[in-house]
Structures are given as C-alpha cells and as structure tokens.
Design an enzyme around this catalytic site. Structure first.
Site, PDB file in Angstrom:
ATOM      1  N   LYS A 253      -3.149   2.012 -32.086  1.00 10.78           N
ATOM      2  CA  LYS A 253      -2.800   1.310 -30.853  1.00 10.78           C
ATOM      3  C   LYS A 253      -2.088   2.255 -29.884  1.00 10.78           C
ATOM      4  O   LYS A 253      -2.342   2.238 -28.678  1.00 10.78           O
ATOM      5  CB  LYS A 253      -1.938   0.083 -31.171  1.00 10.78           C
ATOM      6  CG  LYS A 253      -2.757  -1.022 -31.835  1.00 10.78           C
ATOM      7  CD  LYS A 253      -1.940  -2.104 -32.488  1.00 10.78           C
ATOM      8  CE  LYS A 253      -2.871  -3.053 -33.252  1.00 10.78           C
ATOM      9  NZ  LYS A 253      -2.173  -4.073 -34.049  1.00 10.78           N
TER      10      LYS A 253
ATOM     11  N   GLN B 192       3.797  -5.742 -34.984  1.00 13.23           N
ATOM     12  CA  GLN B 192       2.764  -5.529 -35.996  1.00 13.23           C
ATOM     13  C   GLN B 192       3.021  -6.430 -37.206  1.00 13.23           C
ATOM     14  O   GLN B 192       4.112  -6.449 -37.764  1.00 13.23           O
ATOM     15  CB  GLN B 192       2.753  -4.040 -36.419  1.00 13.23           C
ATOM     16  CG  GLN B 192       1.650  -3.687 -37.388  1.00 13.23           C
ATOM     17  CD  GLN B 192       0.241  -3.882 -36.809  1.00 13.23           C
ATOM     18  OE1 GLN B 192      -0.031  -3.524 -35.666  1.00 13.23           O
ATOM     19  NE2 GLN B 192      -0.645  -4.485 -37.592  1.00 13.23           N
TER      20      GLN B 192
ATOM     21  N   ASP C 270      -0.830  -9.910 -27.852  1.00 12.63           N
ATOM     22  CA  ASP C 270      -1.640 -10.194 -29.041  1.00 12.63           C
ATOM     23  C   ASP C 270      -2.298 -11.573 -28.907  1.00 12.63           C
ATOM     24  O   ASP C 270      -3.245 -11.881 -29.622  1.00 12.63           O
ATOM     25  CB  ASP C 270      -0.743 -10.206 -30.292  1.00 12.63           C
ATOM     26  CG  ASP C 270      -1.026  -9.016 -31.207  1.00 12.63           C
ATOM     27  OD1 ASP C 270      -2.125  -8.438 -31.094  1.00 12.63           O
ATOM     28  OD2 ASP C 270      -0.158  -8.699 -32.037  1.00 12.63           O
TER      29      ASP C 270
END
Ligand code: NAP
Length: 285
Positions: free
Chosen positions: A54, A98, A121
């Site tokens: 990422k 995460q 997200d």
C-alpha cells in the site's frame, strides 16, 4: 475453450497512472498532496507485506503516505487516540487500519472511530449503509476493484446471475451489494450453503472469496462465464493460490482472474482512488 486472463496488475497500473496525473494537476493548482495514514499494530508478516504494497502504491500514485507502525502492546485506548488525532489532521485524507488487529483490540469499535469521510477502506457502517441504500460514498476496496474488472471485461451484470461465494463483511457482503447495484440477480453462498456446485454451475459472473484453495472446482464453472477469484492462500510450496481450481476453470470460463495478479492489485488501486476522492472533497458525510 481457454479463458482470457483478466490482468489486474495492468488495469491497476492504469488507475494509478491516472491518479498520479490528477495529483500532479492538484499540485500545479497549489493544492496539497493527498495524504493516507497507514496504521499497523504488531508485526503479523502477512499484514507487513500488505502494508508495504500500500505504501509503494502511494508512491506510484503520487500520494503522501504516513506510516504508523505500532507495537503489539498498543492498547485500544492508545489506538483510538491516534485515530481521533488523524481525524482532526488536515493533511490526512484517508485513514487505513490494517486488519486483523491484536485480539485485545475490538476491531468494529476501531473502524467506527474513523471519520466516515476518511474511511478509505470503506468498512465504516456509514459507508456500508450508503452502499446498501444505493447511494455509495466510499466503497470497500476489494469489491469496488472487482466491479472495475467486470467493467473492463465489458459484460454487464444486468439480467445475469451473479454468484458470490463467501459472505464476509469486507468482501462477500459488499460484493453482493455492488453486483445488485450493477443490476445483477445475486445469490450469496456461505458456510451453511452446503453443496456449492449447483450455484456455481448457474453463475454467469462468479466471485469467490472464502480463503480455501480449490473450494470451487473447475468442472463446476459455467462455460463462457466470468470468474473472479478473490482468495489468497499460501500453498505448501509457498506459492500464492486462489480459491478456484484455476487450471480446470480456465478450460471452461470466458474470462478469469489469475492469483496473484488479479484482484489483489485492484484492491490497492481502489484504496488510492478512494484517498484521492476523499481529498478532493467529493465525499461528504
Ligand atoms: P473471511 O472473513 O474468513 O470470510 C470467509 C467467508 O467464506 C465467510 O463469509 C464464510 O461464511 C465463507 N465460507 C466459509 N466456508 C465456506 C464454505 N464451505 N462455502 C461457502 N462459503 C464459506 O475471509 P475474507 O476476509 O472475506 O477473505 C476471503 C479470501 O479472500 C481470503 O483468502 C483472503 O486472503 C482473500 N482476500 C483477498 C483480497 C484481495 O485483495 N485479493 C482482499 C481481501 C481478502 P460465514 O460468513 O457463514 O462464516
């Protein structure tokens, strides 16, 4: 028949190049670089790989990436404090935590602490709710990436049977909502479905996200269908494999994603897209 491969790596590269161009235009207009805060708690090796990808994608897309690598011992309260400060931080447009988090931290509580307009997200109940109500704002990255792969193939889900195998909060469920939004007739299979074969056999568009190699056998795949394999599993020889028997399915499908190089790169590209759009103020809660 041999299915055509859907090259997620190449399609994701096009998205990242387009985002980079838009960021350069923003900078030329005197605007600041969009910023993504990436938080990792602990040192789960798989998470470390995802986070590294990422951050690399941020560099490729021209986004600012701010790393918050926290020790496993971080308390829930400390993580909430960090998120609250990032919610207020004007240089940060997107906040990514995460997953999975250590067991002593409640995942759903953390997700709900993120400002929905920075929830790149797309996991916050606000954003999932907007998708369910057909007014999406920030969309969960993996299902969103899958919609882009389906668009790329050029087969509309309208009037077609779309089967999603797997019903998790981050992939299967929002995937079903995306396919509904695209006009598909959607069936969702999960652990209580039992025999998957009749569902898979009738799927014009099949999306599989379970996390079990070979759960979908090649001979079940409907001839000419679109097969999207979200699964990412580490085989005994260390290779990354999907959930679908690729060699068998490839002989019957019209289009199929490889693993790796299919859905994975698109997930990251959609994270970049969500961050850019959050920064451009296109997202209002
Ligand atoms: P998850 O949270 O473990 O969910 C798995 C889903 O599969 C659950 O909904 C479960 O049903 C369902 N399931 C379990 N056994 C089943 C069976 N026998 N038949 C049908 N469904 C069954 O996993 P996830 O986070 O959704 O991830 C799934 C896979 O996708 C993993 O391999 C993961 O690594 C991969 N993944 C890839 C990307 C990417 O970018 N490529 C992104 C995210 C995830 P219940 O809901 O009934 O328990």
């Amino acid at each position: 028949m041999t299915a055509q491969l859907i090259d997620g790596t190449a399609i994701a590269a096009e998205f990242k190049a387009e985002i980079r161009g838009q960021v350069e235009e923003m900078l030329a207009r005197g605007l600041r670089r969009p910023g993504l805060a990436v938080i990792m708690v602990g040192d789960n090796p798989a998470s470390a790989v995802y986070v590294r990808n990422k951050r690399k994608a941020c560099a490729e897309s021209g986004l600012l990436s701010v790393a918050h690598d926290l020790p496993y011992s971080t308390t829930q309260g400390e993580l909430v404090q960090l998120i609250e400060s990032l919610n207020r931080d004007a240089a940060i447009d997107g906040i990514l935590v995460q997953l999975p988090l250590p067991q002593h931290i409640e995942q759903s509580l953390i997700i709900e602490k993120i400002d929905p307009t920075k929830d790149v997200d797309g996991f916050h109940p606000f954003n999932v709710g907007r998708l369910a109500l057909r007014v999406p704002l920030i969309r969960p990255c993996t299902p969103y990436g899958v919609t882009k792969l389906i668009e790329h193939v050029g087969i509309s889900p309208k009037g077609r049977h779309c089967v999603v195998v797997g019903a998790s909060n981050i992939v299967g469920r929002p995937m079903a909502l995306e396919l509904l939004l695209m006009g598909g007739t959607v069936t969702v299979c999960h652990r209580f479905t039992g025999d998957l074969e009749p569902y898979v056999m009738s799927a014009d568009i099949l999306v599989v996200a379970v996390g079990r190699p070979g759960i979908v056998r090649g001979e079940w795949v409907k001839p000419g269908s679109v097969v999207i394999d979200v699964g990412m599993n580490r085989a005994a020889d260390g290779k990354l494999v999907g959930d679908v028997d690729f060699d068998g399915a490839r002989k019957r499908a019209g289009w199929i994603t490889p693993v790796p190089g299919g859905v994975g790169p698109m997930t990251v590209a959609m994270l970049m897209k969500n961050t850019l759009e959050a920064s451009a103020g296109r997202v209002h809660a």
